[in-house]
Design a protein around this motif. Structure first.
Motif, mmCIF file in Angstrom:
data_model
loop_
_atom_site.group_PDB
_atom_site.id
_atom_site.type_symbol
_atom_site.label_atom_id
_atom_site.label_comp_id
_atom_site.label_asym_id
_atom_site.label_seq_id
_atom_site.Cartn_x
_atom_site.Cartn_y
_atom_site.Cartn_z
ATOM 1 N N GLN A 79 0.805 -1.221 0.000
ATOM 2 C CA GLN A 79 0.000 0.000 0.000
ATOM 3 C C GLN A 79 0.848 1.286 0.000
ATOM 4 O O GLN A 79 0.544 2.237 -0.709
ATOM 5 N N ARG A 80 1.926 1.273 0.800
ATOM 6 C CA ARG A 80 2.755 2.491 0.872
ATOM 7 C C ARG A 80 3.449 2.749 -0.455
ATOM 8 O O ARG A 80 3.476 3.871 -0.951
ATOM 9 N N CYS A 86 1.943 6.095 -7.276
ATOM 10 C CA CYS A 86 0.832 6.824 -7.921
ATOM 11 C C CYS A 86 1.073 8.329 -7.854
ATOM 12 O O CYS A 86 0.828 9.050 -8.825
ATOM 13 N N ALA A 87 1.563 8.805 -6.707
ATOM 14 C CA ALA A 87 1.814 10.246 -6.589
ATOM 15 C C ALA A 87 2.870 10.700 -7.606
ATOM 16 O O ALA A 87 2.770 11.796 -8.162
ATOM 17 N N LEU A 88 3.867 9.832 -7.854
ATOM 18 C CA LEU A 88 4.920 10.185 -8.828
ATOM 19 C C LEU A 88 4.338 10.404 -10.220
ATOM 20 O O LEU A 88 4.557 11.436 -10.851
ATOM 21 N N TRP A 89 3.595 9.406 -10.725
ATOM 22 C CA TRP A 89 3.099 9.559 -12.098
ATOM 23 C C TRP A 89 1.942 10.561 -12.168
ATOM 24 O O TRP A 89 1.779 11.250 -13.173
ATOM 25 N N LEU A 90 1.195 10.679 -11.071
ATOM 26 C CA LEU A 90 0.105 11.663 -11.091
ATOM 27 C C LEU A 90 0.654 13.091 -11.142
ATOM 28 O O LEU A 90 0.050 13.973 -11.758
ATOM 29 N N SER A 91 1.800 13.336 -10.506
ATOM 30 C CA SER A 91 2.348 14.695 -10.572
ATOM 31 C C SER A 91 2.897 14.976 -11.981
ATOM 32 O O SER A 91 2.768 16.092 -12.480
ATOM 33 N N GLU A 92 3.463 13.971 -12.646
ATOM 34 C CA GLU A 92 3.884 14.173 -14.043
ATOM 35 C C GLU A 92 2.662 14.437 -14.925
ATOM 36 O O GLU A 92 2.682 15.297 -15.802
ATOM 37 N N ASP A 108 -10.275 0.088 -7.054
ATOM 38 C CA ASP A 108 -11.314 -0.753 -6.453
ATOM 39 C C ASP A 108 -11.553 -0.294 -5.010
ATOM 40 O O ASP A 108 -10.942 0.674 -4.550
ATOM 41 N N TRP A 109 -12.420 -0.982 -4.277
ATOM 42 C CA TRP A 109 -12.782 -0.496 -2.928
ATOM 43 C C TRP A 109 -11.575 -0.496 -1.990
ATOM 44 O O TRP A 109 -11.437 0.381 -1.153
ATOM 45 N N ARG A 110 -10.665 -1.495 -2.170
ATOM 46 C CA ARG A 110 -9.516 -1.587 -1.256
ATOM 47 C C ARG A 110 -8.556 -0.430 -1.406
ATOM 48 O O ARG A 110 -7.968 0.035 -0.445
ATOM 49 N N GLN A 111 -8.366 -0.002 -2.654
ATOM 50 C CA GLN A 111 -7.361 1.035 -2.916
ATOM 51 C C GLN A 111 -7.994 2.417 -3.047
ATOM 52 O O GLN A 111 -7.298 3.380 -3.365
ATOM 53 N N LEU A 112 -9.292 2.529 -2.758
ATOM 54 C CA LEU A 112 -9.969 3.826 -2.908
ATOM 55 C C LEU A 112 -9.359 4.915 -2.014
ATOM 56 O O LEU A 112 -9.032 6.001 -2.505
ATOM 57 N N PRO A 113 -9.140 4.655 -0.702
ATOM 58 C CA PRO A 113 -8.544 5.724 0.129
ATOM 59 C C PRO A 113 -7.134 6.092 -0.339
ATOM 60 O O PRO A 113 -6.776 7.274 -0.377
ATOM 61 N N THR A 114 -6.343 5.079 -0.716
ATOM 62 C CA THR A 114 -4.976 5.333 -1.192
ATOM 63 C C THR A 114 -5.004 6.170 -2.471
ATOM 64 O O THR A 114 -4.183 7.063 -2.663
ATOM 65 N N THR A 115 -5.956 5.875 -3.323
ATOM 66 C CA THR A 115 -5.992 6.552 -4.626
ATOM 67 C C THR A 115 -6.403 8.020 -4.484
ATOM 68 O O THR A 115 -5.820 8.891 -5.120
ATOM 69 N N SER A 116 -7.373 8.300 -3.616
ATOM 70 C CA SER A 116 -7.739 9.718 -3.454
ATOM 71 C C SER A 116 -6.615 10.484 -2.755
ATOM 72 O O SER A 116 -6.372 11.656 -3.051
ATOM 73 N N ASP A 117 -5.891 9.824 -1.846
ATOM 74 C CA ASP A 117 -4.701 10.466 -1.245
ATOM 75 C C ASP A 117 -3.655 10.758 -2.311
ATOM 76 O O ASP A 117 -3.079 11.845 -2.362
ATOM 77 N N SER A 118 -3.395 9.765 -3.174
ATOM 78 C CA SER A 118 -2.329 9.912 -4.172
ATOM 79 C C SER A 118 -2.669 10.994 -5.194
ATOM 80 O O SER A 118 -1.792 11.725 -5.645
ATOM 81 N N LEU A 119 -3.938 11.064 -5.582
ATOM 82 C CA LEU A 119 -4.360 12.102 -6.540
ATOM 83 C C LEU A 119 -4.020 13.485 -5.974
ATOM 84 O O LEU A 119 -3.458 14.338 -6.665
ATOM 85 N N GLN A 120 -4.334 13.661 -4.693
ATOM 86 C CA GLN A 120 -4.070 14.966 -4.072
ATOM 87 C C GLN A 120 -2.579 15.168 -3.822
ATOM 88 O O GLN A 120 -2.060 16.275 -3.975
#
Ligand SMILES: C[S@@+](CC[C@H](N)C(=O)[O-])C[C@H]1O[C@@H](n2cnc3c(N)ncnc32)[C@H](O)[C@@H]1O
Length: 260
Positions: A79-80, A86-92, A108-120
């Motif tokens: 997860q970490r 995700c944050a790396l490629w999202l910033s590019e 998916d539901w498991r990675q939903l919190p991680t994904t919204s964190d990474s987007l931001q």
């Protein structure tokens, strides 16, 4: 970097490469939207579950003929490291997207919190979550079905109000029946979603798999830049894209002011 494949009308290109290597070369503010369907690094409650079996076995253990596919790339991060990557490629992607453009990330539901964190963490303004509901999802006795996958979406800075048509808050579709990729998304859902981009706009998909986002983009009169690291899947994407006709003569080539 040179595209692996360019469509005859120049409205679509595909790179066969590691996504970050290509993203770093694409010009700033050159696309209208990023539609990313990264490997979810999910499919199990514990780290060993995620890493132990191949991706095809992990997501499609019961599907007949699934063993014909190569495993998809990059699906065994914990997860970490998933969040960090995700944050790396999202910033590019943010750098490449024009101001006010849109970023969409499947999860998916498991990675939903991680994904919204990474987007931001990648610098995007988080604007919502759009579920794709699958009416045929596997029943689970005594439990709720995990019927949905999700698109976490945001914008590159502020997003001006326009008079464009409103879009739905969720999409409803069965998974594609005759798949050519283990995690292929339904074309009808992506065709609906690409309408968030103005006609003729450029959509970048850094993990394009079998090219569903590109097919949807062309059918809806948008342009497409795809990246896929596994040549076999890139070949499937270019075949699908090459078979897709986009009739609108007003859509220019990517090489007339697009991002390729
Ligand atoms: C979830 S699938 C995309 C499926 C696609 N939306 C479709 O409908 O066919 C993610 C794809 O990204 C590719 N991939 C994973 N890591 C990558 C990377 N670092 N660079 C480029 N492609 C990558 C995988 O091989 C896989 O085909």
């Amino acid at each position: 970097v040179t595209p692996y494949w360019t469509s005859a009308d120049g409205r679509a290109v595909v790179y066969v490469a590691e996504a970050l290597a290509v993203l770093r070369e694409l010009p700033a503010e050159s696309v209208d939207a990023v539609f990313a369907d990264p490997p979810y690094s999910s499919g199990g409650a514990f780290r060993a579950d995620r890493a132990a079996t191949g991706t095809v076995g992990k997501y499609l253990s019961t599907e007949a003929g699934a063993d014909r596919w190569p495993d998809i790339a990059g699906d065994s991060r914990d997860q970490r490291s998933y969040s960090y990557w995700c944050a790396l490629w999202l910033s590019e992607c943010l750098r490449i997207t024009r101001s006010g453009g849109v970023g969409m990330v499947w999860t998916d539901w498991r990675q939903l919190p991680t994904t919204s964190d990474s987007l931001q963490a990648g610098g995007w303004v988080w604007r919502g979550v759009v579920p794709w509901a699958k009416p045929d999802a596997r029943p689970r006795p005594g439990r709720f079905r995990n019927s949905c996958e999700y698109v976490v979406w945001g914008s590159a800075g502020s997003m001006p109000i326009t008079d464009a048509a409103p879009l739905p808050g969720f999409y409803d579709a069965t998974a594609p029946r005759h798949r050519v990729h283990p995690t292929q998304k339904p074309l009808s859902v992506i065709r609906g979603m690409v309408r968030i981009v103005p006609p003729g706009g450029v959509i970048l998909d850094p993990f394009c798999g079998s090219g569903t986002t590109g097919v949807a983009a062309l059918l809806e009169g948008r342009r497409f830049i795809g990246i896929e690291s596994i040549a076999e899947y890139a070949d499937i994407a270019t075949r699908r894209l090459g078979e897709t006709r986009s009739d609108d003569p007003s859509v220019p080539s990517l090489f007339d002011g697009g991002g390729a």
